[in-house]
Write a protein that holds these residues in place. Structure first.
Motif, PDB file in Angstrom:
ATOM      1  N   ASN A  19      33.942  28.447  48.347  1.00  0.00           N
ATOM      2  CA  ASN A  19      32.839  27.685  48.936  1.00  0.00           C
ATOM      3  C   ASN A  19      31.747  27.573  47.893  1.00  0.00           C
ATOM      4  OD1 ASN A  19      30.626  29.861  49.490  1.00  0.00           O
ATOM      5  ND2 ASN A  19      32.540  30.780  50.255  1.00  0.00           N
ATOM      6  N   LEU A  20      30.791  26.701  48.153  1.00  0.00           N
ATOM      7  CA  LEU A  20      29.775  26.399  47.147  1.00  0.00           C
ATOM      8  C   LEU A  20      28.577  27.335  47.207  1.00  0.00           C
ATOM      9  CD1 LEU A  20      29.992  22.514  47.358  1.00  0.00           C
ATOM     10  CD2 LEU A  20      31.114  24.064  45.749  1.00  0.00           C
ATOM     11  N   ASN A  21      28.664  28.379  48.051  1.00  0.00           N
ATOM     12  CA  ASN A  21      27.621  29.401  48.088  1.00  0.00           C
ATOM     13  C   ASN A  21      28.064  30.656  47.333  1.00  0.00           C
ATOM     14  OD1 ASN A  21      25.787  27.854  49.726  1.00  0.00           O
ATOM     15  ND2 ASN A  21      27.090  28.309  51.489  1.00  0.00           N
ATOM     16  N   ASP A  22      29.087  31.335  47.858  1.00  0.00           N
ATOM     17  CA  ASP A  22      29.554  32.572  47.224  1.00  0.00           C
ATOM     18  C   ASP A  22      30.460  32.301  46.021  1.00  0.00           C
ATOM     19  OD1 ASP A  22      28.238  34.007  49.218  1.00  0.00           O
ATOM     20  OD2 ASP A  22      30.007  33.959  50.519  1.00  0.00           O
ATOM     21  N   ARG A  23      31.175  31.177  46.031  1.00  0.00           N
ATOM     22  CA  ARG A  23      32.111  30.815  44.965  1.00  0.00           C
ATOM     23  C   ARG A  23      33.085  31.954  44.636  1.00  0.00           C
ATOM     24  NH1 ARG A  23      30.328  26.096  42.346  1.00  0.00           N
ATOM     25  NH2 ARG A  23      28.267  25.414  43.057  1.00  0.00           N
ATOM     26  N   PRO A  24      33.836  32.437  45.624  1.00  0.00           N
ATOM     27  CA  PRO A  24      34.730  33.578  45.381  1.00  0.00           C
ATOM     28  C   PRO A  24      35.966  33.196  44.579  1.00  0.00           C
ATOM     29  CG  PRO A  24      35.013  32.770  47.616  1.00  0.00           C
ATOM     30  CD  PRO A  24      33.875  31.986  47.030  1.00  0.00           C
ATOM     31  N   THR A  25      36.350  34.083  43.676  1.00  0.00           N
ATOM     32  CA  THR A  25      37.549  33.925  42.859  1.00  0.00           C
ATOM     33  C   THR A  25      38.392  35.188  42.985  1.00  0.00           C
ATOM     34  OG1 THR A  25      36.381  32.542  41.246  1.00  0.00           O
ATOM     35  CG2 THR A  25      38.434  33.565  40.526  1.00  0.00           C
ATOM     36  N   MET A  26      39.686  35.032  43.255  1.00  0.00           N
ATOM     37  CA  MET A  26      40.584  36.187  43.261  1.00  0.00           C
ATOM     38  C   MET A  26      41.087  36.432  41.840  1.00  0.00           C
ATOM     39  SD  MET A  26      42.213  38.650  44.816  1.00  0.00           S
ATOM     40  CE  MET A  26      42.301  38.319  46.586  1.00  0.00           C
ATOM     41  N   ARG A  27      40.808  37.615  41.326  1.00  0.00           N
ATOM     42  CA  ARG A  27      41.363  38.004  40.025  1.00  0.00           C
ATOM     43  C   ARG A  27      42.653  38.770  40.272  1.00  0.00           C
ATOM     44  NH1 ARG A  27      41.751  41.982  36.231  1.00  0.00           N
ATOM     45  NH2 ARG A  27      41.758  41.205  34.075  1.00  0.00           N
ATOM     46  N   ILE A  28      43.779  38.233  39.769  1.00  0.00           N
ATOM     47  CA  ILE A  28      45.101  38.778  40.061  1.00  0.00           C
ATOM     48  C   ILE A  28      45.543  39.673  38.919  1.00  0.00           C
ATOM     49  CG2 ILE A  28      47.508  38.192  40.527  1.00  0.00           C
ATOM     50  CD1 ILE A  28      46.441  35.466  41.589  1.00  0.00           C
ATOM     51  N   ASP A  29      45.869  40.933  39.271  1.00  0.00           N
ATOM     52  CA  ASP A  29      46.237  41.931  38.267  1.00  0.00           C
ATOM     53  C   ASP A  29      47.003  43.025  39.000  1.00  0.00           C
ATOM     54  OD1 ASP A  29      46.385  43.536  35.977  1.00  0.00           O
ATOM     55  OD2 ASP A  29      44.276  43.280  35.455  1.00  0.00           O
ATOM     56  N   THR A  30      47.202  44.166  38.356  1.00  0.00           N
ATOM     57  CA  THR A  30      47.819  45.291  39.056  1.00  0.00           C
ATOM     58  C   THR A  30      46.952  45.715  40.231  1.00  0.00           C
ATOM     59  OG1 THR A  30      46.801  46.743  37.433  1.00  0.00           O
ATOM     60  CG2 THR A  30      49.086  46.133  37.060  1.00  0.00           C
ATOM     61  N   THR A  31      45.644  45.672  40.032  1.00  0.00           N
ATOM     62  CA  THR A  31      44.684  45.806  41.132  1.00  0.00           C
ATOM     63  C   THR A  31      43.924  44.494  41.230  1.00  0.00           C
ATOM     64  OG1 THR A  31      44.426  48.189  40.779  1.00  0.00           O
ATOM     65  CG2 THR A  31      42.682  47.059  42.007  1.00  0.00           C
ATOM     66  N   CYS A  32      44.012  43.845  42.368  1.00  0.00           N
ATOM     67  CA  CYS A  32      43.365  42.545  42.541  1.00  0.00           C
ATOM     68  C   CYS A  32      41.966  42.738  43.112  1.00  0.00           C
ATOM     69  CB  CYS A  32      44.188  41.661  43.476  1.00  0.00           C
ATOM     70  SG  CYS A  32      45.857  41.311  42.882  1.00  0.00           S
ATOM     71  N   GLU A  33      41.069  41.837  42.762  1.00  0.00           N
ATOM     72  CA  GLU A  33      39.709  41.916  43.300  1.00  0.00           C
ATOM     73  C   GLU A  33      39.127  40.527  43.463  1.00  0.00           C
ATOM     74  OE1 GLU A  33      36.638  43.460  40.701  1.00  0.00           O
ATOM     75  OE2 GLU A  33      37.892  43.128  38.937  1.00  0.00           O
ATOM     76  N   VAL A  34      38.251  40.407  44.462  1.00  0.00           N
ATOM     77  CA  VAL A  34      37.520  39.163  44.686  1.00  0.00           C
ATOM     78  C   VAL A  34      36.185  39.262  43.952  1.00  0.00           C
ATOM     79  CG1 VAL A  34      36.428  37.659  46.399  1.00  0.00           C
ATOM     80  CG2 VAL A  34      38.625  38.756  46.904  1.00  0.00           C
ATOM     81  N   ILE A  35      35.890  38.278  43.115  1.00  0.00           N
ATOM     82  CA  ILE A  35      34.650  38.256  42.343  1.00  0.00           C
ATOM     83  C   ILE A  35      33.871  37.006  42.751  1.00  0.00           C
ATOM     84  CG2 ILE A  35      33.621  38.236  40.050  1.00  0.00           C
ATOM     85  CD1 ILE A  35      36.289  39.353  38.979  1.00  0.00           C
ATOM     86  N   ASN A  36      32.675  37.194  43.244  1.00  0.00           N
ATOM     87  CA  ASN A  36      31.838  36.058  43.637  1.00  0.00           C
ATOM     88  C   ASN A  36      31.100  35.491  42.433  1.00  0.00           C
ATOM     89  OD1 ASN A  36      32.544  36.105  46.345  1.00  0.00           O
ATOM     90  ND2 ASN A  36      30.848  37.427  46.937  1.00  0.00           N
ATOM     91  N   ASP A  37      31.053  34.178  42.381  1.00  0.00           N
ATOM     92  CA  ASP A  37      30.298  33.448  41.355  1.00  0.00           C
ATOM     93  C   ASP A  37      30.620  33.953  39.961  1.00  0.00           C
ATOM     94  OD1 ASP A  37      28.711  31.353  40.689  1.00  0.00           O
ATOM     95  OD2 ASP A  37      26.855  32.180  41.493  1.00  0.00           O
ATOM     96  N   ARG A  38      31.914  34.074  39.688  1.00  0.00           N
ATOM     97  CA  ARG A  38      32.344  34.572  38.387  1.00  0.00           C
ATOM     98  C   ARG A  38      31.937  33.590  37.278  1.00  0.00           C
ATOM     99  NH1 ARG A  38      38.245  36.529  35.992  1.00  0.00           N
ATOM    100  NH2 ARG A  38      37.312  38.227  34.768  1.00  0.00           N
ATOM    101  N   PHE A  39      31.570  34.112  36.137  1.00  0.00           N
ATOM    102  CA  PHE A  39      31.147  33.321  34.980  1.00  0.00           C
ATOM    103  C   PHE A  39      29.906  32.467  35.304  1.00  0.00           C
ATOM    104  CE2 PHE A  39      35.954  33.329  34.665  1.00  0.00           C
ATOM    105  CZ  PHE A  39      36.024  34.407  33.802  1.00  0.00           C
TER     106      PHE A  39
END
Length: 555
Positions: free
Chosen positions: A514-534
């Motif tokens: 969405n255009l507020n939080d801008r969440p991105t899923m980072r996929i790895d051995t441990t995955c995490e959601v990062i808001n407004d990455r970069f």
């Protein structure tokens, strides 16, 4: 020509290095178990192995050669008895990597299914990479066995026309019989999707739950299909992976390329039919000259570089088959209600640097002064701002690290983010943004710099082909942790195929972009959601016009 353009001109050849299959010998063994499935056109005999039924080289449309060259294919005729589906069909005519097994008549698909038992499983139709000029639906890294066996889905991959054979724009000179010629390669995929709709139930798949997905050139193909009226009835969701196809060729550029082809062949446009008799090898020789000829043309001098692979054959925005650019300036209204995933790999450029042999910036003696000189031909007056921004946001990064980060996001990330933004602004079906971030320890040849997460490494991961006992991939390294990351990625993709929302065990909930939080899923051995990455880097890219956002209320 910038490094980015130089690489993209070679993109189809580069990806083909890992996407072309080998056809040297039969894969059928004396003790194989055969299975029969009944398609509308007739019965097919496949192989059951390792808990999966595989049907190879299944024809989904008819003849393309002879008088059908550059037209829509002939009708697929039914057959009597049982047709063997035991060997991969010939790949399409290829570009620089001309393959002697390639054929004009190439419209075959391959199916991996747990069983042809009438069960309604999600169907995942993969569009192979290789730009728009190379590749195959039979490459080892994208083998669908593990997805079918471990996640109870049906996987389908097509061969389809490529390069000049697929995208030569003829309708302005050859008339209505050649309508859509500038998009034949895409329309071939649509024919494959039609075949799936008609037949996949006989292979244990649900014709009402079809996902299309693809990496690199396959991502660009998927971007186009997402915007095509002919494709719309035949799929329900999509994933665009390291291949954001925002824009395709304008008709005027496609016609310029057509004129160059005929000039090289010494054929007058009014005698266009002579091209139907030109040997394939001569056509490929001309195809390989076109990017250089286009780059030096008056059209490009006036309008600038065009196309996903610059100045090369690609889908044409013809106003009919492809009514408009796929994601510019807006996401396609026709797919407003179809969920979408899109993302890119964190270190895309590592792959490009290897194949273009541009590895000087990855040596230990590469300095920030050298980085400035390296970037200036591409970024000009914005170079200083780019480097300052990345040094501020990544204070411990070396000059090599910043070169990799900038080249990677500029190549695939900025366009991917634009797609996510434009899809989110529709307020229709959700879009899910990801970064693939598992780090390979394998070193880029002639350097001590690791691949990290290079372009194309995601293929074996999302097909869950990074598993114990499998030969370590050239890109992916040999650490056992890769098995966990591969399983995560494959489960996210197959759950998305099943439900329209990606999810996996031991992975946090993946919120829609969405255009507020801008969440991105980072996929790895441990995955995490990062808001407004970069966030800070993207603000800089927007400030210099490298990524644009068009809210609906600006229409």
């Amino acid at each position: 020509m910038s490094n980015r353009r130089k690489f993209l001109v070679q993109l189809s050849v580069i990806t083909a290095a890992i996407t072309l299959p080998k056809f040297a010998r039969s894969s059928v063994q004396a003790d194989d178990e055969f299975v029969i499935a009944e398609a509308v056109e007739g019965k097919l005999r496949g192989i059951r192995k390792d808990g999966v039924c595989l049907f190879k080289g299944v024809p989904y449309a008819g003849r393309l050669s002879g008088d059908r060259r550059f037209k829509r294919p002939a009708k697929l005729e039914p057959w009597q008895g049982v047709r063997d589906a035991l060997e991969f069909g010939p790949p399409a005519i290829q570009g620089d990597t001309f393959n002697p097994s390639s054929r004009e008549d190439c419209l075959f698909l391959n199916i991996w299914t747990p069983a042809n038992d009438g069960k309604k499983r999600p169907v995942m139709v993969y569009n192979h990479g290789g730009g728009f000029a190379n590749g195959s639906g039979a490459a080892p890294g994208q083998d669908g066995t593990n997805l079918a066996k471990l996640f109870d889905v049906v996987v389908v991959e097509t061969n389809h026309r490529l390069g000049l054979m697929a995208f030569l724009y003829l309708e302005d000179i050859a008339g209505p019989e050649y309508a859509g010629s500038g998009n034949n390669g895409l329309l071939d995929i649509v024919d494959g999707l039609k075949w799936v709709k008609k037949n996949i139930a006989a292979f244990g798949g649900d014709p009402g739950n079809v996902m299309i997905f693809g990496e690199s050139g396959g991502g660009a193909k998927t971007s186009c299909l997402y915007a095509m009226p002919a494709a719309a009835p035949y799929f329900n969701k999509a994933s665009i992976e390291s291949g954001p196809g925002l824009r395709m060729l304008p008709k005027e550029a496609a016609m310029e390329m057509t004129k160059l082809v005929f000039q090289e062949l010494n054929i007058d446009l009014k005698d266009w039919k002579k091209i139907l008799d030109v040997p394939v090898k001569d056509l490929i020789d001309v195809q390989n000259k076109v990017p250089r000829l286009m780059a030096n043309s008056d059209y490009i001098r006036k309008h600038g570089v065009v196309g996903f692979v610059p100045n090369n054959f690609a889908p044409v925005v013809d106003g009919v088959a492809l009514p408009h650019d796929p994601f510019d300036p807006f996401a396609p209204e026709i797919s407003k209600d179809k969920p979408l995933m899109t993302g890119w790999n964190e270190d895309e450029w590592a792959f490009f640097a290897m194949y273009s042999r541009d590895v000087g910036p990855l040596k230990s003696d590469f300095t920030f002064e050298a980085l400035q000189a390296k970037f200036e031909p591409e970024f000009g007056a914005d170079t200083k701002k780019i480097i300052e921004t990345y040094r501020r946001t990544r204070p411990n990064a070396s000059a090599s690290d910043i070169w990799m980060a900038v080249k990677s996001i500029n190549m695939m990330g900025l366009g991917t983010i634009a797609i996510a933004e434009r899809k989110a602004e529709q307020h229709g079906a959700p879009v899910y943004l990801y970064n693939f971030g598992y780090k390979s320890e394998a070193k880029i040849p002639d350097t001590d710099y690791p691949f990290g997460t290079p372009h194309a490494m995601d293929i074996t991961f999302k097909f869950n082909n990074e598993v114990p006992g499998a030969k370590p991939g050239f890109l992916s390294g040999s650490k056992p942790e890769r098995f966990v990351a591969s399983h995560h990625m494959a489960e996210l993709w197959t759950t998305f195929a099943r439900t329209g929302k990606p999810a996996a065990k031991d992975v946090p909930e993946w919120p829609a972009y969405n255009l507020n939080d801008r969440p991105t899923m980072r996929i790895d051995t441990t995955c995490e959601v990062i808001n407004d990455r970069f966030k800070e880097e993207l603000a800089m890219w927007r400030s210099i016009g490298r990524i644009s956002y068009h809210p609906l209320n600006s229409r």
